[in-house]
Write a protein that holds these residues in place. Structure first.
Motif, PDB file in Angstrom:
ATOM      1  N   UNK A 238      59.034  82.554  15.619  1.00  0.00           N
ATOM      2  CA  UNK A 238      59.547  81.125  15.266  1.00  0.00           C
ATOM      3  C   UNK A 238      61.045  80.884  16.060  1.00  0.00           C
ATOM      4  N   UNK A 239      61.682  81.892  16.499  1.00  0.00           N
ATOM      5  CA  UNK A 239      63.086  81.695  16.961  1.00  0.00           C
ATOM      6  C   UNK A 239      63.161  82.210  18.405  1.00  0.00           C
ATOM      7  N   UNK A 240      63.059  83.601  18.764  1.00  0.00           N
ATOM      8  CA  UNK A 240      63.010  84.059  19.923  1.00  0.00           C
ATOM      9  C   UNK A 240      62.241  83.281  20.956  1.00  0.00           C
ATOM     10  N   UNK A 241      60.912  83.261  20.499  1.00  0.00           N
ATOM     11  CA  UNK A 241      59.914  83.110  21.509  1.00  0.00           C
ATOM     12  C   UNK A 241      59.476  81.336  21.530  1.00  0.00           C
ATOM     13  N   UNK A 242      60.237  80.733  20.861  1.00  0.00           N
ATOM     14  CA  UNK A 242      60.058  79.256  20.753  1.00  0.00           C
ATOM     15  C   UNK A 242      60.169  78.562  22.175  1.00  0.00           C
ATOM     16  N   UNK A 243      61.489  78.807  22.673  1.00  0.00           N
ATOM     17  CA  UNK A 243      61.495  78.003  24.098  1.00  0.00           C
ATOM     18  C   UNK A 243      60.475  78.600  25.150  1.00  0.00           C
ATOM     19  N   UNK A 244      60.163  79.806  25.042  1.00  0.00           N
ATOM     20  CA  UNK A 244      59.165  80.345  26.094  1.00  0.00           C
ATOM     21  C   UNK A 244      57.718  79.587  25.753  1.00  0.00           C
ATOM     22  N   UNK A 245      57.591  79.404  24.506  1.00  0.00           N
ATOM     23  CA  UNK A 245      56.127  78.798  24.130  1.00  0.00           C
ATOM     24  C   UNK A 245      56.067  77.374  24.403  1.00  0.00           C
ATOM     25  N   UNK A 246      57.212  76.715  24.291  1.00  0.00           N
ATOM     26  CA  UNK A 246      57.133  75.080  24.806  1.00  0.00           C
ATOM     27  C   UNK A 246      57.254  75.093  26.195  1.00  0.00           C
ATOM     28  N   UNK A 247      58.006  76.069  27.005  1.00  0.00           N
ATOM     29  CA  UNK A 247      57.706  76.125  28.247  1.00  0.00           C
ATOM     30  C   UNK A 247      56.476  76.066  28.904  1.00  0.00           C
ATOM     31  N   UNK A 248      55.955  77.342  28.493  1.00  0.00           N
ATOM     32  CA  UNK A 248      54.829  77.683  28.952  1.00  0.00           C
ATOM     33  C   UNK A 248      53.476  76.342  28.587  1.00  0.00           C
ATOM     34  N   UNK A 249      53.645  75.584  27.477  1.00  0.00           N
ATOM     35  CA  UNK A 249      52.932  74.404  27.468  1.00  0.00           C
ATOM     36  C   UNK A 249      53.170  73.373  28.466  1.00  0.00           C
ATOM     37  N   UNK A 250      54.482  73.429  28.867  1.00  0.00           N
ATOM     38  CA  UNK A 250      54.913  72.405  29.926  1.00  0.00           C
ATOM     39  C   UNK A 250      54.674  72.666  31.146  1.00  0.00           C
ATOM     40  N   UNK A 251      54.147  73.833  31.493  1.00  0.00           N
ATOM     41  CA  UNK A 251      53.410  74.263  32.668  1.00  0.00           C
ATOM     42  C   UNK A 251      54.616  75.346  33.619  1.00  0.00           C
ATOM     43  N   UNK A 252      55.019  76.078  32.821  1.00  0.00           N
ATOM     44  CA  UNK A 252      56.267  77.096  33.377  1.00  0.00           C
ATOM     45  C   UNK A 252      55.237  78.118  34.465  1.00  0.00           C
ATOM     46  N   UNK A 253      56.004  78.280  35.609  1.00  0.00           N
ATOM     47  CA  UNK A 253      55.245  79.101  36.710  1.00  0.00           C
ATOM     48  C   UNK A 253      55.447  80.360  36.500  1.00  0.00           C
ATOM     49  N   UNK A 254      56.584  80.858  36.053  1.00  0.00           N
ATOM     50  CA  UNK A 254      56.602  82.439  35.869  1.00  0.00           C
ATOM     51  C   UNK A 254      57.651  82.867  34.621  1.00  0.00           C
ATOM     52  N   UNK A 255      57.349  84.080  34.179  1.00  0.00           N
ATOM     53  CA  UNK A 255      57.927  84.765  33.023  1.00  0.00           C
ATOM     54  C   UNK A 255      58.657  86.040  33.562  1.00  0.00           C
ATOM     55  N   UNK A 256      60.058  86.416  33.421  1.00  0.00           N
ATOM     56  CA  UNK A 256      60.469  87.626  33.494  1.00  0.00           C
ATOM     57  C   UNK A 256      60.472  88.218  32.217  1.00  0.00           C
ATOM     58  N   UNK A 279      52.743  93.578  24.103  1.00  0.00           N
ATOM     59  CA  UNK A 279      53.940  92.656  24.570  1.00  0.00           C
ATOM     60  C   UNK A 279      53.280  91.530  25.577  1.00  0.00           C
ATOM     61  N   UNK A 280      53.065  92.342  26.893  1.00  0.00           N
ATOM     62  CA  UNK A 280      52.737  91.491  28.084  1.00  0.00           C
ATOM     63  C   UNK A 280      51.162  91.029  27.902  1.00  0.00           C
ATOM     64  N   UNK A 281      50.494  91.861  27.706  1.00  0.00           N
ATOM     65  CA  UNK A 281      48.905  91.603  28.070  1.00  0.00           C
ATOM     66  C   UNK A 281      48.543  90.790  26.543  1.00  0.00           C
ATOM     67  N   UNK A 282      48.674  91.480  25.580  1.00  0.00           N
ATOM     68  CA  UNK A 282      48.225  90.848  24.306  1.00  0.00           C
ATOM     69  C   UNK A 282      48.960  89.653  23.820  1.00  0.00           C
ATOM     70  N   UNK A 283      50.201  89.700  24.017  1.00  0.00           N
ATOM     71  CA  UNK A 283      51.107  88.595  23.375  1.00  0.00           C
ATOM     72  C   UNK A 283      51.262  87.553  24.461  1.00  0.00           C
ATOM     73  N   UNK A 284      51.788  87.895  25.403  1.00  0.00           N
ATOM     74  CA  UNK A 284      52.116  86.723  26.373  1.00  0.00           C
ATOM     75  C   UNK A 284      51.100  86.108  27.084  1.00  0.00           C
ATOM     76  N   UNK A 285      50.156  87.116  27.584  1.00  0.00           N
ATOM     77  CA  UNK A 285      48.881  86.517  28.464  1.00  0.00           C
ATOM     78  C   UNK A 285      47.869  86.078  27.280  1.00  0.00           C
ATOM     79  N   UNK A 286      47.413  86.716  26.381  1.00  0.00           N
ATOM     80  CA  UNK A 286      46.325  86.437  25.728  1.00  0.00           C
ATOM     81  C   UNK A 286      46.741  85.429  24.557  1.00  0.00           C
ATOM     82  N   UNK A 287      47.763  85.716  23.532  1.00  0.00           N
ATOM     83  CA  UNK A 287      48.097  85.007  22.525  1.00  0.00           C
ATOM     84  C   UNK A 287      48.531  83.632  23.027  1.00  0.00           C
ATOM     85  N   UNK A 288      49.688  83.867  23.793  1.00  0.00           N
ATOM     86  CA  UNK A 288      50.360  82.593  24.231  1.00  0.00           C
ATOM     87  C   UNK A 288      49.671  81.881  25.408  1.00  0.00           C
ATOM     88  N   UNK A 289      48.734  82.480  26.194  1.00  0.00           N
ATOM     89  CA  UNK A 289      47.819  81.928  27.038  1.00  0.00           C
ATOM     90  C   UNK A 289      48.799  81.433  28.477  1.00  0.00           C
TER      91      UNK A 289
END
Length: 570
Positions: A238-256, A279-289
């Motif tokens: 709800x907090x730390x990942x919120x900006x990343x989730x919004x940016x991914x939905x907005x078409x973000x190219x890359x994540x570090x 964290x990387x495959x299950x959460x970032x790639x799969x859950x957050x698409x």
């Protein structure tokens, strides 16, 4: 007729802007691409693995160092280079040299340019820090900055900016993010991050948001140790990942991905998030698409090599799902270990192939299929354009924040009561003090360097008691504005004494420094400039002189007096 011409001109300008807006990389990554297929088919297995690595480069460490990097690029067939400190022309020439060594596929060139090329290179512009930008209420200015940063980096032959920082900095003691963040409010961070990201991406620069899943609430620097993020999964989501989730939905190219131990997401002891498959495959790639490129943070940092040295971390990171390894501690050994892991069936060649194709698709998006050497003609002039300088001033004008006493501006001209201007921190006159002196030539300027002796301070204190009106400017003269001032206690006590004279106080420093200045809230007026730049000093002076209306709002909470969103706006 003039009105019609003007409207046509505006329409043309808008259409040109639209034409320059690039399609997001993530919408092209899985599309059929002849160039990607053609290049991929020509790569040997070692060359494929080499594409996963980016090596460190500097242009201020001499020829022997530069030549050693060249040998690594040629021998290991690396995919890219990350440039650090140096100069623009030297970087352009070295970039051209390195590109000539990459025979089958051009290198992707990256830089940490969070506030523009000035973060790393001499003779180039610095835009305001993200904490400063966090105070701005007009996000269109931040979008425009993104476009200008992209223009500068592309002119220098840089394809990737490791920015923006999307960490929510809600820990004032954070030693590594802090002023690099847009602030403590997740909505403000998300909106400004996306504005900056879109500005860069629309102008054709590949962006990489950092540091996933969020490095803002730590008090350990991952350059030196492994931070522990001990929050619940619900809090992180709800907090730390919120900006990343919004940016991914907005078409973000890359994540570090950051180096952090996060038990709520992966409870493996001492395992950095960069090496975590959950964290990387299950959460970032799969859950957050997330479909873009996933980069590691620098793999030579203590936060990762402390427990996984000598290339071991790189293999684990690739297995976990990372696409690109930034700054391996030992890339030669890591490449060998990756091949070994394939033989042991911990990885497959299909895993490697998919990563390589995504990297090649990114290189195509960066126009590396039409690679051209960097033109060094009038390079420094191009990187210091008048348009960019105007924008820097616009940004600081929009950020300067009045925390108290806006009714005192402009300063009333009082010919009876004499004015003293205190410049605390620097050893020489500043843009702020010189601007004030031009408008109040009879004012007396006191320059009080941060290493002033106690005896000298007592003398100054005696002199200042003779003046009726006091303007006190506090400057952080360090290259990076830390959360506490590096002033001796005697100087801090002096500042507290000065507040008893009801001064107009201006602070050109990290906003968190206000908490370490007791009595500062007693000032008749308090203006916050977030950094010690000439542009910010000009902005603050014009606010005090009534020539600029302050519009900035605090992006963080400092104490009970000054909380997030504070700022008097006329």
């Amino acid at each position: 007729m003039k009105k019609i011409i003007c409207l046509i001109s505006l329409a043309l300008s808008f259409s040109l802007l639209q034409a320059q807006t690039k399609v997001p990389y993530i919408s092209t990554v899985n599309a059929t691409n002849r160039w990607v297929d053609s290049v991929f088919k020509k790569l040997t297995r070692n060359e494929k693995i080499g594409q996963l690595f980016m090596v460190r480069a500097h242009t201020n460490l001499g020829k022997a160092y530069s030549d050693s990097v060249a040998k690594v690029i040629a021998k290991q067939h690396l995919g890219g280079v990350v440039f650090f400190q140096g100069g623009p022309k030297r970087q352009a020439l070295l970039s051209n040299q390195y590109q000539s060594l990459s025979k089958k596929v051009p290198l992707m060139i990256a830089q940490d340019a969070e506030w523009g090329l000035g973060m790393r290179l001499d003779s180039t512009l610095s835009y305001p820090y993200q904490m400063t930008l966090g105070a701005i209420q007009n996000n269109n200015l931040i979008y425009k900055m993104g476009q200008m940063v992209a223009k500068d980096l592309k002119r220098l032959g840089v394809h990737i900016n490791f920015a923006p920082v999307m960490d929510v900095n809600n820990n004032p003691r954070n030693p590594v993010i802090n002023y690099r963040s847009f602030g403590e409010n997740k909505y403000n961070v998300a909106n400004k991050s996306i504005a900056y990201m879109k500005g860069m991406q629309d102008a054709g620069l590949f962006t990489t948001a950092k540091h996933f899943p969020g490095h803002g609430d730590t008090d350990v620097d991952s350059h030196y140790d492994l931070p522990l993020l001990s929050f619940s999964k619900q809090r992180l989501d709800s907090l730390e990942m919120y900006p990343f989730k919004q940016a991914i939905a907005a078409g973000l190219n890359g994540v570090m991905v950051a180096h952090m131990s996060i038990p709520a997401l992966d409870n493996t002891k001492n395992l950095p998030s960069t090496l975590s498959k959950p964290i990387i495959t299950n959460l970032l790639k799969n859950d957050l698409n997330f479909k873009g490129l996933v980069f590691s943070d620098a793999m030579d940092m203590k936060g990762v090599v402390k427990f996984f040295p000598n290339g071991e971390a790189d293999v684990k990171a690739i297995i976990a799902g990372l696409d690109v390894i930034e700054l391996s501690q030992d890339s030669e050994k890591a490449i060998h270990l990756i091949r070994k892991s394939i033989r042991k069936h911990q990885l497959t060649w299909d895993d490697i192939d998919q990563k390589v194709k995504r990297i090649l698709a990114a290189k195509y998006w960066m126009n590396l299929h039409q690679y051209q050497a960097v033109d060094t003609t009038k390079l420094v002039e191009a990187l210091n354009s008048a348009e960019s300088k105007v924008l820097v001033q616009e940004l600081t004008d929009a950020a300067v924040t009045v925390l108290k006493g806006s009714e005192n501006f402009p300063i009333a001209t009082d010919f009876v009561r004499k004015m003293a201007i205190l410049s605390i921190g620097p050893k020489d006159p500043t843009t702020f003090s010189e601007t004030m002196k031009r408008f109040f030539p009879d004012a007396t300027l006191f320059i009080i360097p941060k290493d002033i002796s106690l005896k000298e301070l007592e003398t100054v204190k005696t002199e200042i008691a003779k003046f009726g009106q006091l303007v006190m400017a506090i400057h952080d003269t360090r290259l990076r504005p830390a959360g506490t001032l590096d002033y001796q206690n005697n100087l801090k006590l002096f500042i507290a004494d000065m507040t008893k004279f009801n001064p107009i106080t201006v602070v050109f420093a990290n906003p968190y420094t206000l908490a370490g200045l007791p009595g500062i809230e007693q000032s008749k007026a308090l203006v916050l400039g977030y950094q010690n730049s000439k542009e910010m000093q000009s902005s603050a002076a014009r606010v005090i002189l009534g020539k600029l209306n302050a519009k900035g709002k605090l992006p963080v909470t400092i104490n009970a007096y000054y909380k997030f969103g504070a700022g008097e706006v006329k």
